[in-house]
Design an enzyme around this catalytic site. Structure first.
Site, PDB file in Angstrom:
ATOM      1  N   SER A   1     -47.516 -12.843  27.485  1.00  0.00           N
ATOM      2  CA  SER A   1     -48.633 -13.420  28.069  1.00  0.00           C
ATOM      3  C   SER A   1     -49.736 -12.006  28.406  1.00  0.00           C
ATOM      4  O   SER A   1     -49.936 -11.364  27.650  1.00  0.00           O
ATOM      5  CB  SER A   1     -48.327 -14.207  29.127  1.00  0.00           C
ATOM      6  OG  SER A   1     -49.262 -15.085  29.768  1.00  0.00           O
TER       7      SER A   1
ATOM      8  N   ASP B   1     -50.501 -23.846  22.627  1.00  0.00           N
ATOM      9  CA  ASP B   1     -50.467 -23.573  24.034  1.00  0.00           C
ATOM     10  C   ASP B   1     -51.338 -23.852  24.974  1.00  0.00           C
ATOM     11  O   ASP B   1     -52.641 -23.711  24.678  1.00  0.00           O
ATOM     12  CB  ASP B   1     -50.726 -21.743  23.761  1.00  0.00           C
ATOM     13  CG  ASP B   1     -50.558 -21.014  25.099  1.00  0.00           C
ATOM     14  OD1 ASP B   1     -50.525 -21.479  26.066  1.00  0.00           O
ATOM     15  OD2 ASP B   1     -49.884 -19.830  24.789  1.00  0.00           O
TER      16      ASP B   1
ATOM     17  N   HIS C   1     -46.564 -22.121  25.845  1.00  0.00           N
ATOM     18  CA  HIS C   1     -46.917 -20.786  26.387  1.00  0.00           C
ATOM     19  C   HIS C   1     -45.663 -20.115  26.734  1.00  0.00           C
ATOM     20  O   HIS C   1     -45.043 -20.743  27.522  1.00  0.00           O
ATOM     21  CB  HIS C   1     -47.629 -20.784  27.457  1.00  0.00           C
ATOM     22  CG  HIS C   1     -48.113 -19.567  28.141  1.00  0.00           C
ATOM     23  ND1 HIS C   1     -48.941 -18.579  27.295  1.00  0.00           N
ATOM     24  CD2 HIS C   1     -47.858 -18.775  29.332  1.00  0.00           C
ATOM     25  CE1 HIS C   1     -49.395 -17.600  27.935  1.00  0.00           C
ATOM     26  NE2 HIS C   1     -48.526 -17.599  29.122  1.00  0.00           N
TER      27      HIS C   1
END
Length: 333
Positions: A151, A275, A304
């Protein structure tokens, strides 16, 4: 290097974790544990170079039997994460079992780094990772470093690779669900369907931002408390605290999409089209076919930093196979 060379099977979601939202929240719901192979943990303190005196805390995992000729693998977490985040431990456990040494870095102000840091991480603090690498012993870095980012940390490692080009200590990169366009991602978090994620992440981020050790003016502390979205936070905290004239200037200077065309080391970019946090349109906007050092691995599902597949966590398999392909390439060279 191509995806075919990796021998990576297509991602197939594991029922009942179907759809981007369930893939994303699965770990929060299940709170899974990570089975760890025999290994030692050594706590390291790695100073940064900007004159603040800030020090990153990191954990060096070393397997009972280290493999020969293997690079060090550096892991960088996402927002409100730390070296102890599930995804960090899951990848570390797999790689330790294969003989890799793994460095799990707490970004500036995250986890145990908080008490020794006046400032705080953001998605573009690639210099912090360079400083961390510089602080390691030559014995650890002699065979190169593969940087894996999750991320927010994925944006950071991509930016780092673009800045160093072909000449640097990082010899390979994997990014997993990175917000490569920070402005688009921040705006997407304001969507009605993302209010849960924004509330959850913003609450945790704000708490660590003002925890003991943080050096903030009274107006900035008030701005942190008042922020109701990441749009507010970037406008009233991140940009001014890091000397940017506007959030747009901060996003332009730190979004990985502006650096990927300079990457010259083998790089695997993982993203899921469903996502809910990172808009996949930001990946469609990049002409990946013109970036020979980068292998895009885009999946229909996965959410995600989820990718909970029928055979386990797909991105963990991807990291393993990428490292194996690097080793084969280096052997042939």
């Amino acid at each position: 290097m191509t995806l075919d060379e990796l021998g990576l099977s297509p991602f197939r979601p594991r029922p009942p974790w179907l759809g981007g939202h369930l893939q994303t929240i699965r770990n929060a719901l299940m709170k899974p544990m990570v089975a760890r192979p025999p290994a030692s943990e050594t706590e390291l303190r790695l100073p940064v170079s900007d004159g603040t005196g800030d020090v990153l805390h990191a954990v060096l995992d070393q397997p009972a039997a280290a493999g020969e000729g293997l690079p060090l693998v550096l892991l960088a977490h996402g927002i409100a994460g730390s070296a102890e985040s599930f995804y960090m431990r899951a990848v570390a456990a797999r790689l330790l079992g294969l003989g890799y040494r793994v460095l799990r870095v707490n970004l500036r102000g995250a986890g145990p780094s908080r008490i020794d840091c006046k400032r705080h991480y953001h998605a573009g603090r690639s210099q912090d990772l360079r400083d961390a690498i510089d602080g390691l012993s030559p014995e650890l870095t002699a065979l190169g470093i593969v940087a894996v980012g999750f991320s927010l940390g994925g944006n950071t490692v991509l930016k780092l690779a673009g800045e160093q080009g072909a000449n640097g200590p990082v010899t390979g990169v994997v990014s997993i669900c990175a917000p490569i366009d920070l402005g688009a991602t921040t705006r997407a978090m304001n969507r009605r369907g993302n209010r849960f994620y924004q509330s959850y992440l913003l609450k945790a981020f704000k708490a660590e931002y003002v925890a003991p050790g943080a050096e903030l003016s009274a107006p900035l502390r008030a701005a942190v408390a008042a922020a109701e979205s990441f749009v507010d936070f970037d406008r009233n905290v991140t940009a001014p605290r890091n000397d940017y004239a506007s959030p747009e200037a901060f996003h332009a200077a730190n979004s990985a999409r502006h650096f990927v065309d300079r990457i010259r080391v083998p790089t695997l970019v993982i993203a899921a089209k469903d996502d809910p946090i990172i808009p996949f349109s930001t990946y469609r906007a990049v002409e990946w076919s013109k970036l020979p050092s980068i292998m895009p691995a885009f999946t229909e599902g996965g959410g995600h930093v989820g990718h909970h597949g029928r055979g386990g966590i797909w991105y963990v398999d991807a990291v393993e196979k990428f490292l194996s392909a690097l080793a084969r390439r280096d052997h042939h060279n």
